[in-house]
Write a protein that holds these residues in place. Structure first.
Motif, PDB file in Angstrom:
ATOM      1  N   VAL A  23      -3.377  -2.255   1.826  1.00 54.80           N
ATOM      2  CA  VAL A  23      -3.615  -3.455   2.631  1.00 54.80           C
ATOM      3  C   VAL A  23      -2.652  -3.503   3.814  1.00 54.80           C
ATOM      4  CG1 VAL A  23      -3.468  -5.982   2.588  1.00 54.80           C
ATOM      5  CG2 VAL A  23      -4.650  -4.756   0.741  1.00 54.80           C
ATOM      6  N   ILE A  24      -1.398  -3.083   3.604  1.00 54.69           N
ATOM      7  CA  ILE A  24      -0.435  -3.068   4.717  1.00 54.69           C
ATOM      8  C   ILE A  24      -0.898  -2.080   5.797  1.00 54.69           C
ATOM      9  CG2 ILE A  24       1.912  -2.358   5.348  1.00 54.69           C
ATOM     10  CD1 ILE A  24       2.772  -3.449   2.544  1.00 54.69           C
ATOM     11  N   ARG A  25      -1.400  -0.932   5.357  1.00 59.35           N
ATOM     12  CA  ARG A  25      -1.745   0.116   6.314  1.00 59.35           C
ATOM     13  C   ARG A  25      -3.071  -0.143   7.026  1.00 59.35           C
ATOM     14  NH1 ARG A  25      -2.030   6.089   3.950  1.00 59.35           N
ATOM     15  NH2 ARG A  25       0.086   6.505   4.655  1.00 59.35           N
ATOM     16  N   TYR A  26      -4.054  -0.622   6.295  1.00 58.58           N
ATOM     17  CA  TYR A  26      -5.416  -0.701   6.850  1.00 58.58           C
ATOM     18  C   TYR A  26      -5.981  -2.105   6.980  1.00 58.58           C
ATOM     19  CZ  TYR A  26      -5.592   4.337   6.021  1.00 58.58           C
ATOM     20  OH  TYR A  26      -5.334   5.677   6.039  1.00 58.58           O
ATOM     21  N   GLY A  27      -5.330  -3.095   6.391  1.00 61.20           N
ATOM     22  CA  GLY A  27      -5.908  -4.437   6.384  1.00 61.20           C
ATOM     23  C   GLY A  27      -5.963  -5.046   7.780  1.00 61.20           C
ATOM     24  N   LYS A  28      -6.922  -5.958   7.970  1.00 65.54           N
ATOM     25  CA  LYS A  28      -7.071  -6.623   9.271  1.00 65.54           C
ATOM     26  C   LYS A  28      -6.067  -7.772   9.416  1.00 65.54           C
ATOM     27  CE  LYS A  28     -12.048  -5.647   9.412  1.00 65.54           C
ATOM     28  NZ  LYS A  28     -12.385  -5.394   7.979  1.00 65.54           N
ATOM     29  N   ASP A  29      -5.622  -8.328   8.278  1.00 66.17           N
ATOM     30  CA  ASP A  29      -4.734  -9.491   8.312  1.00 66.17           C
ATOM     31  C   ASP A  29      -3.269  -9.039   8.320  1.00 66.17           C
ATOM     32  OD1 ASP A  29      -6.870 -11.374   8.121  1.00 66.17           O
ATOM     33  OD2 ASP A  29      -7.020 -10.926   5.973  1.00 66.17           O
ATOM     34  N   PRO A  30      -2.407  -9.735   9.057  1.00 64.80           N
ATOM     35  CA  PRO A  30      -0.995  -9.353   9.085  1.00 64.80           C
ATOM     36  C   PRO A  30      -0.279  -9.687   7.770  1.00 64.80           C
ATOM     37  CG  PRO A  30      -1.351 -11.361  10.353  1.00 64.80           C
ATOM     38  CD  PRO A  30      -2.719 -10.869   9.952  1.00 64.80           C
ATOM     39  N   VAL A  31       0.518  -8.734   7.280  1.00 65.86           N
ATOM     40  CA  VAL A  31       1.325  -8.958   6.073  1.00 65.86           C
ATOM     41  C   VAL A  31       2.704  -9.433   6.519  1.00 65.86           C
ATOM     42  CG1 VAL A  31       2.386  -7.859   4.072  1.00 65.86           C
ATOM     43  CG2 VAL A  31       0.039  -7.253   4.754  1.00 65.86           C
ATOM     44  N   VAL A  32       3.115 -10.614   6.011  1.00 68.57           N
ATOM     45  CA  VAL A  32       4.381 -11.194   6.483  1.00 68.57           C
ATOM     46  C   VAL A  32       5.520 -11.004   5.482  1.00 68.57           C
ATOM     47  CG1 VAL A  32       3.214 -12.843   7.986  1.00 68.57           C
ATOM     48  CG2 VAL A  32       3.797 -13.506   5.623  1.00 68.57           C
ATOM     49  N   ALA A  33       5.191 -10.682   4.227  1.00 67.81           N
ATOM     50  CA  ALA A  33       6.251 -10.447   3.233  1.00 67.81           C
ATOM     51  C   ALA A  33       5.647  -9.774   2.007  1.00 67.81           C
ATOM     52  CB  ALA A  33       6.917 -11.761   2.815  1.00 67.81           C
ATOM     53  N   VAL A  34       6.481  -8.964   1.330  1.00 67.31           N
ATOM     54  CA  VAL A  34       6.099  -8.345   0.060  1.00 67.31           C
ATOM     55  C   VAL A  34       7.082  -8.815  -0.997  1.00 67.31           C
ATOM     56  CG1 VAL A  34       5.902  -6.167  -1.214  1.00 67.31           C
ATOM     57  CG2 VAL A  34       5.082  -6.316   1.161  1.00 67.31           C
ATOM     58  N   ILE A  35       6.570  -9.276  -2.139  1.00 66.63           N
ATOM     59  CA  ILE A  35       7.454  -9.748  -3.217  1.00 66.63           C
ATOM     60  C   ILE A  35       7.667  -8.635  -4.226  1.00 66.63           C
ATOM     61  CG2 ILE A  35       7.681 -11.386  -5.134  1.00 66.63           C
ATOM     62  CD1 ILE A  35       5.753 -13.248  -3.487  1.00 66.63           C
ATOM     63  N   ASP A  36       8.917  -8.182  -4.363  1.00 65.94           N
ATOM     64  CA  ASP A  36       9.315  -7.264  -5.434  1.00 65.94           C
ATOM     65  C   ASP A  36      10.821  -7.407  -5.600  1.00 65.94           C
ATOM     66  OD1 ASP A  36      10.002  -5.289  -7.196  1.00 65.94           O
ATOM     67  OD2 ASP A  36       8.893  -3.694  -6.181  1.00 65.94           O
ATOM     68  N   SER A  37      11.234  -8.122  -6.633  1.00 70.84           N
ATOM     69  CA  SER A  37      12.655  -8.451  -6.789  1.00 70.84           C
ATOM     70  C   SER A  37      13.513  -7.193  -6.901  1.00 70.84           C
ATOM     71  CB  SER A  37      12.852  -9.340  -8.028  1.00 70.84           C
ATOM     72  OG  SER A  37      12.486  -8.646  -9.205  1.00 70.84           O
ATOM     73  N   THR A  38      12.901  -6.081  -7.363  1.00 70.54           N
ATOM     74  CA  THR A  38      13.697  -4.863  -7.542  1.00 70.54           C
ATOM     75  C   THR A  38      14.012  -4.183  -6.209  1.00 70.54           C
ATOM     76  OG1 THR A  38      11.787  -3.362  -7.787  1.00 70.54           O
ATOM     77  CG2 THR A  38      12.572  -4.497  -9.774  1.00 70.54           C
ATOM     78  N   LYS A  39      13.345  -4.615  -5.121  1.00 74.27           N
ATOM     79  CA  LYS A  39      13.600  -4.014  -3.804  1.00 74.27           C
ATOM     80  C   LYS A  39      13.880  -5.059  -2.743  1.00 74.27           C
ATOM     81  CE  LYS A  39      11.310   0.258  -4.851  1.00 74.27           C
ATOM     82  NZ  LYS A  39      10.156   1.131  -4.746  1.00 74.27           N
ATOM     83  N   ALA A  40      14.214  -6.283  -3.196  1.00 68.86           N
ATOM     84  CA  ALA A  40      14.454  -7.371  -2.256  1.00 68.86           C
ATOM     85  C   ALA A  40      15.604  -7.023  -1.312  1.00 68.86           C
ATOM     86  CB  ALA A  40      14.766  -8.656  -3.025  1.00 68.86           C
ATOM     87  N   GLY A  41      15.439  -7.407  -0.053  1.00 64.57           N
ATOM     88  CA  GLY A  41      16.462  -7.161   0.940  1.00 64.57           C
ATOM     89  C   GLY A  41      16.161  -5.959   1.814  1.00 64.57           C
ATOM     90  N   GLN A  42      15.305  -5.068   1.317  1.00 61.33           N
ATOM     91  CA  GLN A  42      14.881  -3.932   2.141  1.00 61.33           C
ATOM     92  C   GLN A  42      13.722  -4.376   3.036  1.00 61.33           C
ATOM     93  OE1 GLN A  42      14.054  -0.523  -0.406  1.00 61.33           O
ATOM     94  NE2 GLN A  42      15.687  -1.084  -1.826  1.00 61.33           N
ATOM     95  N   ASP A  43      13.324  -3.528   3.980  1.00 61.36           N
ATOM     96  CA  ASP A  43      12.040  -3.795   4.602  1.00 61.36           C
ATOM     97  C   ASP A  43      11.032  -2.790   4.045  1.00 61.36           C
ATOM     98  OD1 ASP A  43      12.186  -1.457   6.098  1.00 61.36           O
ATOM     99  OD2 ASP A  43      11.904  -2.457   8.030  1.00 61.36           O
ATOM    100  N   VAL A  44       9.760  -2.980   4.357  1.00 63.69           N
ATOM    101  CA  VAL A  44       8.711  -2.172   3.732  1.00 63.69           C
ATOM    102  C   VAL A  44       8.927  -0.685   3.995  1.00 63.69           C
ATOM    103  CG1 VAL A  44       6.246  -1.576   3.954  1.00 63.69           C
ATOM    104  CG2 VAL A  44       6.940  -3.957   3.549  1.00 63.69           C
ATOM    105  N   SER A  45       9.249  -0.321   5.235  1.00 60.62           N
ATOM    106  CA  SER A  45       9.372   1.102   5.557  1.00 60.62           C
ATOM    107  C   SER A  45      10.539   1.725   4.784  1.00 60.62           C
ATOM    108  CB  SER A  45       9.550   1.301   7.067  1.00 60.62           C
ATOM    109  OG  SER A  45      10.810   0.811   7.483  1.00 60.62           O
ATOM    110  N   HIS A  46      11.606   0.964   4.583  1.00 62.52           N
ATOM    111  CA  HIS A  46      12.745   1.449   3.811  1.00 62.52           C
ATOM    112  C   HIS A  46      12.360   1.598   2.336  1.00 62.52           C
ATOM    113  CE1 HIS A  46      17.094   0.660   2.200  1.00 62.52           C
ATOM    114  NE2 HIS A  46      16.779   1.937   2.150  1.00 62.52           N
ATOM    115  N   ALA A  47      11.702   0.572   1.808  1.00 60.83           N
ATOM    116  CA  ALA A  47      11.325   0.601   0.391  1.00 60.83           C
ATOM    117  C   ALA A  47      10.372   1.755   0.091  1.00 60.83           C
ATOM    118  CB  ALA A  47      10.677  -0.729  -0.004  1.00 60.83           C
TER     119      ALA A  47
END
Lengths: 238, 238
Positions: A23-47
């Motif tokens: 969905v992040i790569r191909y979805g039409k709607d903008p993704v504003v946040a991802v919830i995963d407590s085990t990777k909180a504080g990173q950004d998506v590309s880092h995670a």
């Protein structure tokens, strides 16, 4: 276009988080946040360790995600068997109470859950169970496609090997070349990305071929190129 | 063992009446009458033009069939799509009121029909919807079969080409040779014949492989030879 937060608790990585990454790569709607407590504080590309989703924050829970003004919460992982992990319930309830629509590809239908259903009704938000099969049933009729149209089915030797991704990339390339092309989704992630399609793995097996035939006929009537996401394989447990 | 009457109205022949002919040929329970008004007055072997069912009368309707003291009425044809032809309803109701159990392989579940359900409850008879899927779901786990057991899957290029019949004949021959053998049913007729099995075409597609795996594992634990009836094919509309 609506702002999406994705719930991928404990599973935001390429394999088990393939709905989220798709969905992040191909979805039409903008993704504003991802919830995963085990990777909180990173950004998506880092995670993910990839050039994807730079600047999209991974956050601890729904409360933190609400700070990014999402309009919908998308359940971004599909556990084997498709049930709702009870540990996620409070986050979904919190999202509903904050006015977010819910988008889910689980086998269990969140709109049928009494507590979630009542909360959504009270708040006036919608729960879209992407995997809910169409009410109608149909067996195949061997109807020819429109002459001049081309249908390409992508098959693969296992799940999570890239069938959907190949279909999406072929469709994108065809459209960039000015061709009349469409992606035909057959799984929950593909349906979330394209906004329509058929949840093949949720359909009674007797009607799978007929329902897919109907979808493909509809698309070949409108487009010259139809790239159909394949489902299942000999090595697939489903 | 219970005495069976078979409802095959307008369709008692080899192709569309394959449930009826399969049960007559391979079933454990004696068939005492077949209902098909278009062939009433013949016997089964005459109606089919074959050495099968000599002496079993083909009768005009359920009222005539009741003269042969049946204990159950088996719905002996499976119309495409699996719905209940309304013209059959009175015959099924009459059977229920006469105390017969109902055995049905239709896609539509007769036990869920309010009128039939009420009539069966009032008379204390059971409606066995053979195609009702198990309540549990399961994906495949790739579990090895018991060492020394042999599993044979019969596949075919279309429906009604003899997959079930080949499996039944192989199982019969194996047992006649003194081998430990079983027939594993995957369709409604096979289930009616063997008394158990899995209605594969009624199962949600994601769970077909896992449910069949579970059935086969159960059989390979008990038998040395397991002959599995195949379902579907590339030329099959379902």
């Amino acid at each position: 276009m609506r702002r999406i937060a994705i719930l991928a608790e404990g599973a935001f990585e390429w394999h088990y988080g393939k709905t989220a990454t798709g969905v992040i790569r191909y979805g039409k709607d903008p993704v504003v946040a991802v919830i995963d407590s085990t990777k909180a504080g990173q950004d998506v590309s880092h995670a993910l360790g990839a050039m994807l989703g730079e600047g999209i924050p991974v956050v601890h829970d729904i409360n933190e995600a609400l700070g990014y003004q999402p309009e919908a919460l998308l359940i971004g992982i599909a556990p084997m068997g498709g049930a709702l992990p009870e540990a996620w319930r409070w986050q979904i309830l919190t999202a509903i109470e904050a006015g977010l629509d819910i988008i889910s590809g689980l086998h269990v239908f969140l709109a049928d859950d009494p507590e979630l259903h009542a909360a959504a009704g009270k708040r006036g938000v919608t729960i879209w169970d992407v995997r809910r099969p169409p009410a109608k049933n149909r067996v195949a009729q061997f109807t020819p496609h429109r002459p001049g149209s081309h249908t390409v089915l992508i098959v693969g030797s296992d799940c999570a090997v890239g069938k959907m991704t190949v279909a999406l990339e072929l469709d994108r390339e065809a459209r960039e070349r000015g061709l009349s092309s469409v992606f035909a989704a057959t799984g929950q992630t593909g349906i979330m990305i394209s906004g329509n399609g058929l949840p093949v793995d949720r359909i009674i097996s007797d009607f799978v071929a007929g329902m897919v035939e109907e979808m493909v006929l509809d698309f070949t009537g409108q487009y010259d190129w139809v790239f159909v996401e394949g489902q299942g394989a000999l090595n697939h447990p489903g």
